[in-house]
Motif scaffolding. Sequence first.
Motif, PDB file in Angstrom:
ATOM      1  N   GLU A  92      39.026  41.430 -36.966  1.00  0.00           N
ATOM      2  CA  GLU A  92      38.427  40.338 -36.555  1.00  0.00           C
ATOM      3  C   GLU A  92      37.728  40.428 -34.980  1.00  0.00           C
ATOM      4  O   GLU A  92      38.323  41.253 -34.300  1.00  0.00           O
ATOM      5  N   GLY A  93      36.785  39.805 -34.697  1.00  0.00           N
ATOM      6  CA  GLY A  93      36.151  39.781 -33.443  1.00  0.00           C
ATOM      7  C   GLY A  93      34.554  39.283 -33.681  1.00  0.00           C
ATOM      8  O   GLY A  93      34.258  39.524 -34.538  1.00  0.00           O
ATOM      9  N   ILE A  94      34.083  38.917 -32.455  1.00  0.00           N
ATOM     10  CA  ILE A  94      32.814  38.448 -32.618  1.00  0.00           C
ATOM     11  C   ILE A  94      31.814  39.666 -32.753  1.00  0.00           C
ATOM     12  O   ILE A  94      32.392  40.859 -32.646  1.00  0.00           O
ATOM     13  N   ASP A  95      30.684  39.565 -33.109  1.00  0.00           N
ATOM     14  CA  ASP A  95      29.694  40.540 -33.655  1.00  0.00           C
ATOM     15  C   ASP A  95      29.450  41.387 -32.175  1.00  0.00           C
ATOM     16  O   ASP A  95      29.238  40.927 -31.195  1.00  0.00           O
ATOM     17  N   GLY A  96      29.506  42.828 -32.131  1.00  0.00           N
ATOM     18  CA  GLY A  96      29.528  43.707 -31.206  1.00  0.00           C
ATOM     19  C   GLY A  96      30.897  43.934 -30.504  1.00  0.00           C
ATOM     20  O   GLY A  96      30.805  44.753 -29.780  1.00  0.00           O
ATOM     21  N   ALA A  97      31.975  43.296 -30.984  1.00  0.00           N
ATOM     22  CA  ALA A  97      33.195  43.886 -30.187  1.00  0.00           C
ATOM     23  C   ALA A  97      33.747  45.276 -30.791  1.00  0.00           C
ATOM     24  O   ALA A  97      34.612  45.868 -30.009  1.00  0.00           O
ATOM     25  N   GLY A  98      32.816  45.870 -31.737  1.00  0.00           N
ATOM     26  CA  GLY A  98      33.165  47.228 -31.964  1.00  0.00           C
ATOM     27  C   GLY A  98      34.397  47.708 -32.898  1.00  0.00           C
ATOM     28  O   GLY A  98      35.252  48.508 -32.606  1.00  0.00           O
ATOM     29  N   LYS A 115      21.617  36.616 -39.227  1.00  0.00           N
ATOM     30  CA  LYS A 115      21.485  35.210 -38.894  1.00  0.00           C
ATOM     31  C   LYS A 115      22.469  34.829 -37.678  1.00  0.00           C
ATOM     32  O   LYS A 115      22.347  34.086 -36.715  1.00  0.00           O
ATOM     33  N   PHE A 116      23.728  35.422 -37.770  1.00  0.00           N
ATOM     34  CA  PHE A 116      24.799  35.272 -36.855  1.00  0.00           C
ATOM     35  C   PHE A 116      24.429  35.939 -35.594  1.00  0.00           C
ATOM     36  O   PHE A 116      24.551  35.360 -34.444  1.00  0.00           O
ATOM     37  N   GLU A 117      24.127  37.189 -35.776  1.00  0.00           N
ATOM     38  CA  GLU A 117      23.778  37.893 -34.508  1.00  0.00           C
ATOM     39  C   GLU A 117      22.697  37.488 -33.641  1.00  0.00           C
ATOM     40  O   GLU A 117      22.537  37.872 -32.532  1.00  0.00           O
ATOM     41  N   ALA A 118      21.827  36.596 -34.320  1.00  0.00           N
ATOM     42  CA  ALA A 118      20.749  35.976 -33.620  1.00  0.00           C
ATOM     43  C   ALA A 118      21.168  34.956 -32.744  1.00  0.00           C
ATOM     44  O   ALA A 118      20.209  34.192 -32.135  1.00  0.00           O
ATOM     45  N   GLU A 119      22.467  34.635 -32.910  1.00  0.00           N
ATOM     46  CA  GLU A 119      22.792  33.185 -32.312  1.00  0.00           C
ATOM     47  C   GLU A 119      23.029  33.497 -30.850  1.00  0.00           C
ATOM     48  O   GLU A 119      23.184  34.451 -30.472  1.00  0.00           O
ATOM     49  N   PRO A 120      22.788  32.362 -29.976  1.00  0.00           N
ATOM     50  CA  PRO A 120      23.010  32.609 -28.666  1.00  0.00           C
ATOM     51  C   PRO A 120      24.533  32.863 -28.086  1.00  0.00           C
ATOM     52  O   PRO A 120      25.381  32.674 -28.768  1.00  0.00           O
ATOM     53  N   VAL A 121      24.488  33.210 -26.790  1.00  0.00           N
ATOM     54  CA  VAL A 121      25.866  33.810 -26.378  1.00  0.00           C
ATOM     55  C   VAL A 121      26.760  32.406 -26.366  1.00  0.00           C
ATOM     56  O   VAL A 121      27.941  32.806 -26.633  1.00  0.00           O
ATOM     57  N   GLU A 122      26.462  31.219 -26.155  1.00  0.00           N
ATOM     58  CA  GLU A 122      27.195  30.005 -26.386  1.00  0.00           C
ATOM     59  C   GLU A 122      28.152  30.031 -27.547  1.00  0.00           C
ATOM     60  O   GLU A 122      29.194  29.805 -27.644  1.00  0.00           O
ATOM     61  N   PHE A 123      27.269  30.169 -28.574  1.00  0.00           N
ATOM     62  CA  PHE A 123      27.902  30.172 -29.850  1.00  0.00           C
ATOM     63  C   PHE A 123      28.947  31.158 -30.171  1.00  0.00           C
ATOM     64  O   PHE A 123      30.074  30.838 -30.414  1.00  0.00           O
ATOM     65  N   PHE A 124      28.942  32.560 -29.540  1.00  0.00           N
ATOM     66  CA  PHE A 124      30.184  33.403 -29.492  1.00  0.00           C
ATOM     67  C   PHE A 124      31.137  33.063 -28.519  1.00  0.00           C
ATOM     68  O   PHE A 124      32.134  33.467 -28.876  1.00  0.00           O
ATOM     69  N   ARG A 125      30.711  32.511 -27.484  1.00  0.00           N
ATOM     70  CA  ARG A 125      31.812  31.809 -26.827  1.00  0.00           C
ATOM     71  C   ARG A 125      32.743  30.908 -27.589  1.00  0.00           C
ATOM     72  O   ARG A 125      33.993  30.780 -27.310  1.00  0.00           O
ATOM     73  N   ARG A 126      31.943  30.091 -28.284  1.00  0.00           N
ATOM     74  CA  ARG A 126      32.967  29.094 -29.302  1.00  0.00           C
ATOM     75  C   ARG A 126      33.542  30.063 -30.205  1.00  0.00           C
ATOM     76  O   ARG A 126      34.804  29.497 -30.615  1.00  0.00           O
ATOM     77  N   VAL A 127      32.948  30.939 -30.771  1.00  0.00           N
ATOM     78  CA  VAL A 127      33.583  31.935 -31.774  1.00  0.00           C
ATOM     79  C   VAL A 127      34.807  32.551 -31.413  1.00  0.00           C
ATOM     80  O   VAL A 127      36.112  32.426 -31.885  1.00  0.00           O
ATOM     81  N   ALA A 155      29.495  41.609 -25.528  1.00  0.00           N
ATOM     82  CA  ALA A 155      29.027  41.829 -26.933  1.00  0.00           C
ATOM     83  C   ALA A 155      27.342  41.783 -26.771  1.00  0.00           C
ATOM     84  O   ALA A 155      26.912  42.608 -27.613  1.00  0.00           O
ATOM     85  N   ALA A 156      27.063  40.680 -26.286  1.00  0.00           N
ATOM     86  CA  ALA A 156      25.694  40.448 -26.397  1.00  0.00           C
ATOM     87  C   ALA A 156      24.704  41.776 -25.917  1.00  0.00           C
ATOM     88  O   ALA A 156      23.904  42.130 -26.494  1.00  0.00           O
ATOM     89  N   GLN A 157      25.309  41.993 -24.567  1.00  0.00           N
ATOM     90  CA  GLN A 157      24.493  43.288 -23.882  1.00  0.00           C
ATOM     91  C   GLN A 157      24.790  44.610 -25.179  1.00  0.00           C
ATOM     92  O   GLN A 157      23.748  45.364 -25.197  1.00  0.00           O
ATOM     93  N   ARG A 158      25.960  44.779 -25.633  1.00  0.00           N
ATOM     94  CA  ARG A 158      26.006  45.830 -26.621  1.00  0.00           C
ATOM     95  C   ARG A 158      25.186  45.628 -27.837  1.00  0.00           C
ATOM     96  O   ARG A 158      24.840  46.759 -28.266  1.00  0.00           O
ATOM     97  N   LEU A 159      24.983  44.559 -28.198  1.00  0.00           N
ATOM     98  CA  LEU A 159      24.125  44.149 -29.587  1.00  0.00           C
ATOM     99  C   LEU A 159      22.422  44.391 -29.379  1.00  0.00           C
ATOM    100  O   LEU A 159      21.770  44.698 -30.193  1.00  0.00           O
ATOM    101  N   ALA A 160      22.323  43.897 -27.864  1.00  0.00           N
ATOM    102  CA  ALA A 160      20.882  43.783 -27.548  1.00  0.00           C
ATOM    103  C   ALA A 160      20.077  45.299 -27.957  1.00  0.00           C
ATOM    104  O   ALA A 160      20.312  46.311 -27.647  1.00  0.00           O
ATOM    105  N   GLY A 161      18.935  45.118 -28.686  1.00  0.00           N
ATOM    106  CA  GLY A 161      18.253  46.151 -29.283  1.00  0.00           C
ATOM    107  C   GLY A 161      18.881  47.371 -30.360  1.00  0.00           C
ATOM    108  O   GLY A 161      18.281  48.219 -30.314  1.00  0.00           O
ATOM    109  N   ALA A 162      20.169  46.914 -30.480  1.00  0.00           N
ATOM    110  CA  ALA A 162      20.886  47.774 -31.442  1.00  0.00           C
ATOM    111  C   ALA A 162      20.143  47.731 -32.825  1.00  0.00           C
ATOM    112  O   ALA A 162      19.872  48.875 -33.437  1.00  0.00           O
ATOM    113  N   ARG A 163      19.792  46.865 -33.510  1.00  0.00           N
ATOM    114  CA  ARG A 163      19.333  46.933 -34.774  1.00  0.00           C
ATOM    115  C   ARG A 163      18.650  45.272 -34.996  1.00  0.00           C
ATOM    116  O   ARG A 163      18.893  44.557 -34.186  1.00  0.00           O
ATOM    117  N   SER A 164      18.078  45.307 -36.080  1.00  0.00           N
ATOM    118  CA  SER A 164      17.489  43.857 -36.170  1.00  0.00           C
ATOM    119  C   SER A 164      18.659  42.793 -36.699  1.00  0.00           C
ATOM    120  O   SER A 164      19.406  43.213 -37.671  1.00  0.00           O
TER     121      SER A 164
END
Length: 215
Positions: free
Chosen positions: A11-17, A161-173, A149-158
């Motif tokens: 488990e982990g937020i998108d971009g956690a690796g 729906k979830f990866e397009a959420e703002p950083v606050e969303f991932f704080r809540r996740v 995580a947002a920095q890691r994901l930036a520009g990685a790929r298209s």
Amino acid sequence: MTFQGLFISFEGIDGAGKSTHIDALAQAFRSQGRAVTLTREPGGTPLAEKLRVLVLNDAMDAMTEALLVFAARRDHLQQLIEPALARGDVVLCDRFTDATFAYQGGGRGFDLKILSFLEQTVQFIRGPEADLIRSPDLTLWFDLAAETAAQRLAGARSPDKFEAEPVEFFRRVSEGYRQRMAACPGRFARIEADQTREAVWLDVLQAVQAKGWLA
Ligand code: TYD
């Protein structure tokens, strides 16, 4: 030699690796003679993979999202996970129900009591000796700050729906994952994901060795 089935989720937020470590852990188990079933959620069966495409791409409300991921989970459990565990496989699953509590519960703010009801209902398994609520034996939570995580994901790929959420969303996740771990500390191993890949891998290995499942 017969083995007891083992169920490990990642488990982990998108971009956690988490992805590369799932493959590495599969290798580690295979090299010690274990059969491994690698799978993911939403997905893992033909039907659940169809539901995945909907969940990751179509706009819908949080309840619809929760119902679809649990529908996918039901099929996944019945068709793939339960038979694999019955064979004695190690099942490595990229996300499971904690993701629903974190994303639909934490991220979207959907009612946790309803998610708990769905968990108890969907994951109810009638066993030969005793009934149970199927959940992972171990959950490796790759914990990474939402900003990193947002920095890691930036520009990685298209983004989906979830990866397009703002950083606050991932704080809540993240907070959703934290609460799940607090409620069930024995099941979780928190992996500090803001380290080199090698250091993260050593922590993953140690968490599994600590259970006595790998030499
Ligand atoms: P992910 O596992 O990150 O796969 P990929 O590496 O291919 O992007 O994508 C799955 C997405 O689905 C992720 O953003 C989390 C989300 N998700 C939920 O919202 N609820 C769930 O119950 C599950 C299992 C996943």
